[in-house]
Design a protein around this motif. Structure first.
Motif, PDB file in Angstrom:
ATOM      1  N   UNK A  92       0.839  -1.188   0.000  1.00 29.70           N
ATOM      2  CA  UNK A  92       0.000   0.000   0.000  1.00 29.70           C
ATOM      3  C   UNK A  92       0.875   1.238   0.000  1.00 29.70           C
ATOM      4  N   UNK A  93       0.291   2.363  -0.440  1.00 26.13           N
ATOM      5  CA  UNK A  93       1.012   3.631  -0.406  1.00 26.13           C
ATOM      6  C   UNK A  93       1.097   4.130   1.031  1.00 26.13           C
ATOM      7  N   UNK A 104      -4.661   2.840   9.494  1.00 24.77           N
ATOM      8  CA  UNK A 104      -5.300   1.680   8.881  1.00 24.77           C
ATOM      9  C   UNK A 104      -6.293   1.086   9.876  1.00 24.77           C
ATOM     10  N   UNK A 105      -7.427   0.670   9.356  1.00 24.42           N
ATOM     11  CA  UNK A 105      -8.388  -0.105  10.147  1.00 24.42           C
ATOM     12  C   UNK A 105      -8.504  -1.477   9.479  1.00 24.42           C
ATOM     13  N   UNK A 118      -8.896  -4.268   4.731  1.00 21.11           N
ATOM     14  CA  UNK A 118      -8.532  -3.083   5.523  1.00 21.11           C
ATOM     15  C   UNK A 118      -9.025  -1.818   4.846  1.00 21.11           C
ATOM     16  N   UNK A 119      -9.207  -0.801   5.655  1.00 21.13           N
ATOM     17  CA  UNK A 119      -9.443   0.557   5.160  1.00 21.13           C
ATOM     18  C   UNK A 119      -8.166   1.338   5.416  1.00 21.13           C
ATOM     19  N   UNK A 131      -8.956   4.263   1.155  1.00 21.60           N
ATOM     20  CA  UNK A 131      -8.826   3.222   0.146  1.00 21.60           C
ATOM     21  C   UNK A 131      -9.184   1.887   0.794  1.00 21.60           C
ATOM     22  N   UNK A 132     -10.298   1.333   0.399  1.00 18.58           N
ATOM     23  CA  UNK A 132     -10.710   0.034   0.939  1.00 18.58           C
ATOM     24  C   UNK A 132     -10.036  -1.071   0.143  1.00 18.58           C
ATOM     25  N   UNK A 133      -9.300  -1.931   0.844  1.00 20.09           N
ATOM     26  CA  UNK A 133      -8.523  -2.997   0.205  1.00 20.09           C
ATOM     27  C   UNK A 133      -9.265  -4.321   0.346  1.00 20.09           C
ATOM     28  N   UNK A 134      -9.545  -4.950  -0.791  1.00 20.51           N
ATOM     29  CA  UNK A 134     -10.244  -6.239  -0.810  1.00 20.51           C
ATOM     30  C   UNK A 134      -9.275  -7.316  -1.296  1.00 20.51           C
TER      31      UNK A 134
END
Length: 412
Positions: free
Chosen positions: A67-68, A73-74, A90-91, A200-203
């Motif tokens: 990630x950048x 982070x959540x 994560x968000x 940025x929601x990471x899936x």
């Protein structure tokens, strides 16, 4: 007056005698060379069990998601959790994000909840049930924070978030909004849209097991790079302590690893002149010290032999020579998703063609036996399934070179 010494003439029989001795010596030398100098052996049928203790490295089929740079982070999953494709991991809050934006959203949600309850009235059984579940999880979180409970905090937070969302969805479905509540809905939409630009929601891009631990070997010790794994790499790794450290995510670009849950490898090294190494396609049973009491079944891959001098002209050092043995597992990876170095015991029960252990010799990293056929001796490459101080169970490495019980061998 001194007497003259008598001269003795050597007759032809003396030279014939010397020639006879030379012929006998030559025959002895030829027999010695033919018989190998170490005696003879006979191929027979036999069986034995090999038990080998090794220090090795776990190699996984995994990918690293990066990630950048970010503010916070959540996470929505926990270490070791199995996820399906498109699971929210994560968000990631981008640089420039402030907590005031989130606080504004939370305050609006509280106002909306109060307005919804007022319009709905008291006594709604479904709402009361959801609220009781929320209170129960909140109590559990307080107990964990005080050290009275060892439940995973992230798991509790996820459960609480799911219940809160369930309550929001339910009230929005059953409550008919008035003008004031509609205005609050609009304000919340605007605030959330603004927040989305900062998050940025990471899936997950596939299914697997999630891990947040990194040791720096994720790229080089990966299932897609098995052919490049070398002796120095494994030896240096196992000589150190277990290397799986949790990364401080606010200083790293690595976000998480997605690990294949049912496909992984054990790699260990052996000496280049040791005839015992794994035999491709054979089954082995493995137990791991400290991490599991289970017995794992594995299939051997073709071992990687490093015996030749490198092309750059450097002398071959002892650390560069050797054999990388690879065992492949198709079982639940369990704890090994986050563990790199292990101590293991490998068991192999073998039966088949058996020879004396000293009939097997390694040349340039390849085990051989010498088969006597008439007046000729043929060098045959073999694979050693099991070996002890006295005997070895072997099979021909080259399918065209047939070994059979009853054949005579010469020892090197």
């Amino acid at each position: 007056m001194a007497k003259k010494r008598k001269k003795h003439r050597v007759n032809a029989r003396f030279f014939i005698f010397l020639g006879g001795i030379a012929a006998v010596v030559l025959v002895v030398i030829l027999v010695f060379l033919l018989m190998g100098g170490g005696g003879t052996d006979t191929v027979r049928m036999g069986a034995m069990e090999n038990r080998l203790s090794v220090a090795g490295a776990i190699i996984r089929e995994e990918s690293v998601v990066k990630t950048d740079k970010y503010e916070k982070i959540i996470f929505h999953v926990v270490e070791g959790q199995a996820v399906a494709k498109d699971t929210l991991i994560a968000d990631v809050f981008k640089r420039g994000y402030t907590d005031e934006s989130m606080i504004a959203v939370l305050n609006l949600q509280k106002e909306i909840y109060a307005a919804q309850k007022k319009l709905l009235g008291s006594g709604d059984a479904t709402l009361n049930s959801i609220n009781e579940a929320i209170l129960s999880v909140e109590r559990n979180i307080r107990e964990v924070a005080r050290g009275y409970d060892d439940t995973d905090m992230l798991e509790l937070e996820q459960r609480l978030k799911a219940l809160m969302q369930e309550r929001i969805d339910y009230l929005k479905r059953v409550v008919t909004p008035d003008q004031s509540l509609t205005a609050l809905y609009n304000q919340l939409d605007d605030q959330q849209n603004s927040l989305k630009n900062m998050v940025n929601s990471v899936y997950s891009e596939g299914s697997g097991v999630v891990s947040f631990y990194f040791d720096g070997h994720e790229q080089s010790l990966n299932a897609d790079k098995l052919n490049t794994v070398n002796v120095s790499q494994i030896s240096n790794l196992v000589s150190k302590s277990n290397t799986a450290d949790k990364v401080e995510l606010n200083t790293q670009s690595n976000l998480y690893r997605l690990v294949s849950p049912n496909h992984w490898f054990l790699a260990y090294t052996s000496a280049v002149d040791d005839p015992l190494r794994v035999v491709a396609g054979e089954q082995y049973y493995v137990t791991f010290d400290d991490y599991s009491n289970d017995i794992y079944q594995a299939t051997a891959r073709e071992p990687i032999v490093y015996a030749e001098a490198p092309n750059d002209g450097e002398e071959t050092s002892a650390s560069k020579q050797g054999v990388v043995n690879l065992l492949e597992f198709y079982v639940d990876i369990g704890n090994f998703a986050g563990i790199r170095t292990v101590n293991a015991t490998i068991v192999k029960a073998a039966q088949g063609l058996t020879v004396d252990a000293d009939s097997v010799v390694c040349e340039v990293g390849v085990p051989y036996v010498y088969v006597k056929s008439g007046d000729q001796v043929m060098k045959v490459a073999v694979e050693v399934l099991a070996i002890n101080e006295k005997e070895a169970v072997i099979r021909s490495k080259n399918g065209n070179a047939v070994l059979a019980a009853g054949q005579r061998l010469v020892k090197p």
